[in-house]
Design a protein around this motif. Structure first.
Motif, PDB file in Angstrom:
ATOM      1  N   GLU B 173      62.553  42.603  53.141  1.00  0.00           N
ATOM      2  CA  GLU B 173      61.259  42.578  53.992  1.00  0.00           C
ATOM      3  C   GLU B 173      60.160  41.551  53.451  1.00  0.00           C
ATOM      4  O   GLU B 173      59.490  40.859  53.912  1.00  0.00           O
ATOM      5  CB  GLU B 173      60.966  43.898  53.877  1.00  0.00           C
ATOM      6  CG  GLU B 173      59.854  44.315  55.072  1.00  0.00           C
ATOM      7  CD  GLU B 173      59.496  45.759  55.151  1.00  0.00           C
ATOM      8  OE1 GLU B 173      60.220  46.564  54.701  1.00  0.00           O
ATOM      9  OE2 GLU B 173      58.432  45.931  55.766  1.00  0.00           O
ATOM     10  N   VAL B 180      57.551  33.750  56.895  1.00  0.00           N
ATOM     11  CA  VAL B 180      56.699  33.788  57.780  1.00  0.00           C
ATOM     12  C   VAL B 180      55.389  33.204  57.431  1.00  0.00           C
ATOM     13  O   VAL B 180      54.857  32.409  58.493  1.00  0.00           O
ATOM     14  CB  VAL B 180      56.657  35.303  58.510  1.00  0.00           C
ATOM     15  CG1 VAL B 180      55.478  35.133  59.884  1.00  0.00           C
ATOM     16  CG2 VAL B 180      57.774  35.834  59.082  1.00  0.00           C
ATOM     17  N   ARG B 195      52.269  36.469  66.986  1.00  0.00           N
ATOM     18  CA  ARG B 195      51.780  37.818  66.476  1.00  0.00           C
ATOM     19  C   ARG B 195      50.271  38.183  66.681  1.00  0.00           C
ATOM     20  O   ARG B 195      49.972  39.196  66.585  1.00  0.00           O
ATOM     21  CB  ARG B 195      51.962  38.032  65.019  1.00  0.00           C
ATOM     22  CG  ARG B 195      53.354  38.216  64.484  1.00  0.00           C
ATOM     23  CD  ARG B 195      53.223  38.334  62.794  1.00  0.00           C
ATOM     24  NE  ARG B 195      54.677  38.613  62.579  1.00  0.00           N
ATOM     25  CZ  ARG B 195      55.078  38.681  61.331  1.00  0.00           C
ATOM     26  NH1 ARG B 195      54.178  38.373  60.356  1.00  0.00           N
ATOM     27  NH2 ARG B 195      56.208  39.024  60.905  1.00  0.00           N
ATOM     28  N   ARG B 252      64.820  44.294  60.860  1.00  0.00           N
ATOM     29  CA  ARG B 252      63.761  43.651  60.713  1.00  0.00           C
ATOM     30  C   ARG B 252      63.243  43.262  62.212  1.00  0.00           C
ATOM     31  O   ARG B 252      61.930  43.238  62.418  1.00  0.00           O
ATOM     32  CB  ARG B 252      64.077  42.131  60.047  1.00  0.00           C
ATOM     33  CG  ARG B 252      64.969  41.269  60.855  1.00  0.00           C
ATOM     34  CD  ARG B 252      64.932  39.815  60.324  1.00  0.00           C
ATOM     35  NE  ARG B 252      65.469  39.943  58.917  1.00  0.00           N
ATOM     36  CZ  ARG B 252      65.815  38.712  58.478  1.00  0.00           C
ATOM     37  NH1 ARG B 252      65.961  37.450  58.928  1.00  0.00           N
ATOM     38  NH2 ARG B 252      66.283  38.840  57.180  1.00  0.00           N
ATOM     39  N   ARG B 255      61.206  46.225  62.998  1.00  0.00           N
ATOM     40  CA  ARG B 255      59.938  46.695  62.115  1.00  0.00           C
ATOM     41  C   ARG B 255      58.858  45.604  63.038  1.00  0.00           C
ATOM     42  O   ARG B 255      57.767  46.015  63.137  1.00  0.00           O
ATOM     43  CB  ARG B 255      59.945  45.886  60.886  1.00  0.00           C
ATOM     44  CG  ARG B 255      60.357  46.938  59.870  1.00  0.00           C
ATOM     45  CD  ARG B 255      60.125  46.358  58.444  1.00  0.00           C
ATOM     46  NE  ARG B 255      61.009  45.509  58.135  1.00  0.00           N
ATOM     47  CZ  ARG B 255      62.075  45.219  57.728  1.00  0.00           C
ATOM     48  NH1 ARG B 255      62.540  46.272  57.325  1.00  0.00           N
ATOM     49  NH2 ARG B 255      62.561  43.965  57.233  1.00  0.00           N
ATOM     50  N   GLU B 256      59.355  44.398  63.202  1.00  0.00           N
ATOM     51  CA  GLU B 256      58.436  43.455  64.156  1.00  0.00           C
ATOM     52  C   GLU B 256      58.258  44.162  65.453  1.00  0.00           C
ATOM     53  O   GLU B 256      56.939  44.074  65.876  1.00  0.00           O
ATOM     54  CB  GLU B 256      59.201  42.289  64.306  1.00  0.00           C
ATOM     55  CG  GLU B 256      58.451  41.089  65.064  1.00  0.00           C
ATOM     56  CD  GLU B 256      57.620  40.347  63.882  1.00  0.00           C
ATOM     57  OE1 GLU B 256      57.878  40.396  62.645  1.00  0.00           O
ATOM     58  OE2 GLU B 256      56.519  39.764  64.131  1.00  0.00           O
ATOM     59  N   ASN B 260      54.399  43.822  67.066  1.00  0.00           N
ATOM     60  CA  ASN B 260      54.179  42.624  67.629  1.00  0.00           C
ATOM     61  C   ASN B 260      55.334  42.571  68.756  1.00  0.00           C
ATOM     62  O   ASN B 260      56.295  42.453  68.311  1.00  0.00           O
ATOM     63  CB  ASN B 260      54.291  41.673  66.818  1.00  0.00           C
ATOM     64  CG  ASN B 260      53.218  41.749  65.741  1.00  0.00           C
ATOM     65  OD1 ASN B 260      51.963  41.492  65.882  1.00  0.00           O
ATOM     66  ND2 ASN B 260      53.534  42.169  64.579  1.00  0.00           N
ATOM     67  N   SER B 263      56.434  38.250  69.548  1.00  0.00           N
ATOM     68  CA  SER B 263      56.983  37.807  68.242  1.00  0.00           C
ATOM     69  C   SER B 263      58.379  38.403  68.037  1.00  0.00           C
ATOM     70  O   SER B 263      59.314  37.796  67.459  1.00  0.00           O
ATOM     71  CB  SER B 263      56.143  37.742  66.940  1.00  0.00           C
ATOM     72  OG  SER B 263      55.707  39.147  66.609  1.00  0.00           O
ATOM     73  N   ALA B 264      58.477  39.932  68.621  1.00  0.00           N
ATOM     74  CA  ALA B 264      59.859  40.403  68.319  1.00  0.00           C
ATOM     75  C   ALA B 264      60.564  39.754  69.012  1.00  0.00           C
ATOM     76  O   ALA B 264      61.990  39.456  68.425  1.00  0.00           O
ATOM     77  CB  ALA B 264      59.552  41.911  68.558  1.00  0.00           C
ATOM     78  N   LEU B 267      61.862  36.596  67.091  1.00  0.00           N
ATOM     79  CA  LEU B 267      62.542  36.936  65.750  1.00  0.00           C
ATOM     80  C   LEU B 267      63.960  37.375  66.066  1.00  0.00           C
ATOM     81  O   LEU B 267      65.111  36.958  65.381  1.00  0.00           O
ATOM     82  CB  LEU B 267      61.752  38.242  64.891  1.00  0.00           C
ATOM     83  CG  LEU B 267      62.543  38.517  63.729  1.00  0.00           C
ATOM     84  CD1 LEU B 267      62.269  37.266  62.711  1.00  0.00           C
ATOM     85  CD2 LEU B 267      61.662  39.738  63.211  1.00  0.00           C
TER      86      LEU B 267
END
Lengths: 78, 377
Positions: B173, B180, B195, B252, B255-256, B260, B263-264, B267
């Motif tokens: 993490e 980033v 984000r 991950r 979490r994003e 957000n 951005s997720a 990602l």
């Protein structure tokens, strides 16, 4: 699902661009993603980029298939 | 379904067009009040296959479809196999997995090097995509695939991740957070910028369609409801498909997604992109499922960059009686789907911001045709 409708290159422009004929309408496209395109070639377009060059025979067959589709208009089944 | 048609330039006959999406955005000076989606996509074009011999399907599908042509061909072949009660051999299955992985790589690189930079005011890099395309022949044997995988690995290391893909996938993490923050690379820089946007919350995801789901949920709907292909629903609700739907439980990405939304989605694409060279080298059976669903009926689901692509074929003897395709665009751009719902309430101080919001969410949900954004103040 995007239809691969061939369009004909009618003019090469500066900056890796070309003019194509899309059903009688002329439009500028980018040739940045394909190599060796000449006037008279058929290409497949995607959002303003030529993505594939077709040989003339292939293009004929594809256009015939789309012409057939055009007549039936791809109607929803009853 | 309304279709855009125009006069064929040579024959004078009416020709079908690929259609587009039109987004009518209602904006009220502070925020987006609502979004209407209209589609002129010829989703029933595959009916041109009906009445033809089954083997024609395999020849015609690659001619009909362009940008996701390999996935369409694989879905068609797998659906035909299932309808005939044939199981593809291991070499064929491996070849299909590689074909769709290569296409997925191409699409993700296109989004990352051309489309997203254009939206965020960064320099587009079509040259890098052109290089990748030159290295991907349409026919490849084992040795060529290993070369393609090595070339892809090199491109991703140098131009996207700044490190080997497996190292990037293994970042913890804290190290991912530092990556980033690395403003020298375009991918993390664009991720960081996304984000800053608060809209685009997902509602419902299309789950992984395994054989049971295909047979019990999708097959009956497609058999009973001819318009399912235009406005598909999962358990009576619109559902989002794509990299985020597939990767939303990956730690991950989860979490994003918690904070957000846009951005997720990027990602999730990056997580899949990083795994593609390995998939090209040694393909795992992850991208294609097919089931028989009654007499002469076959369904296949194929994972593409844009989401799950479904083909259904019904054979009568060796002739095609019915053919239907449900493409990812119809899930994500359903009139009450992820795009329309995700924009409602998005803050926008002027028309340009409203347009930017619509364009960024459209990019995140990745329609396979051109679209037009209209702002109605």
């Amino acid at each position: 699902m995007c239809l691969a409708i061939p369009v004909k290159v009618v003019e090469l422009l500066d900056g890796d661009e070309a003019t194509v004929d899309v059903g009688g309408v002329r439009k500028a496209i980018s040739l940045a993603l394909v190599d060796g395109i000449a006037v008279g070639d058929y290409v497949i377009l995607h959002v303003g980029y030529a993505i594939q060059k077709l040989d003339p025979e292939e293009a004929e067959k594809t256009l015939a298939l789309f012409a057939e589709l055009g007549e039936n208009l791809g109607a929803a089944p009853a | 379904m309304f279709l855009v048609i125009h006069e064929g330039s040579r024959s004078g006959k009416k020709m079908i067009a690929e259609g587009k999406l039109i987004f009518d955005i209602a904006w009220d000076d502070r925020a987006i009040a609502g979004a209407k989606v209209r589609s002129s996509r010829p989703v029933f074009a595959c009916r041109v296959l009906e009445g033809r011999p089954a083997e024609d399907v395999l020849k015609l599908v690659p001619m009909l479809f362009s940008i996701c042509g390999r996935a369409q061909s694989v879905a068609a072949a797998a659906a035909v196999d299932a309808a005939r009660g044939i199981e593809a051999d291991a070499a064929t299955r491996e070849e299909r997995e590689r074909a769709i992985a290569a296409e997925c790589l191409h699409e993700y690189v296109w989004r990352l090097f051309i489309d997203l930079p254009a939206l965020l005011g960064e320099a587009a890099r079509p040259g890098d995509l052109a290089d990748l395309r030159r290295r991907m022949p349409s026919e490849a044997g084992e040795a060529e695939w290993l070369d393609i995988a090595a070339d892809a690995e090199e491109l991703l290391e140098q131009r996207v991740f700044g490190m080997r893909t497996r190292d990037w996938l293994a970042l913890d993490e804290a190290r991912l957070a530092r990556w980033v923050d690395d403003a020298a690379l375009p991918a993390p820089r664009m991720l960081a910028r996304l984000r800053g946007y608060r809209f685009g919350a997902p509602r419902a995801f299309l789950p992984w369609l395994d054989e049971t789901a295909l047979r019990e949920e999708i097959a009956p709907q497609m058999a009973a409801n001819p318009t399912f292909a235009a406005k598909p629903l999962w358990q009576s609700r619109p559902a989002e498909t794509g990299a985020l739907a597939r990767q939303r439980l990956q730690p991950r990405v989860a979490r994003e997604l918690a904070s957000n939304r846009l951005s997720a989605r990027l990602l999730a694409r990056l997580v899949e992109l990083a795994a593609l060279p390995a998939q090209l080298r040694r393909p795992q059976a992850i991208g294609v499922r097919a089931v028989a669903a009654g007499n002469g009926v076959g369904l296949a689901a194929v994972e593409t960059a844009r989401g799950t692509l479904i083909h259904r074929i019904a054979l009568e003897g060796e002739r095609v009686a019915r053919y239907a395709i449900v493409a990812p665009t119809e899930w994500n751009f359903h009139p009450q789907g992820a795009f329309a719902r995700g924009l409602a309430g998005a803050e926008a101080r002027d028309e340009n911001e409203a347009r930017q919001a619509a364009t960024l969410l459209a990019h995140a949900l990745d329609p396979c045709v051109a679209y037009e954004v209209r702002i109605n103040a």
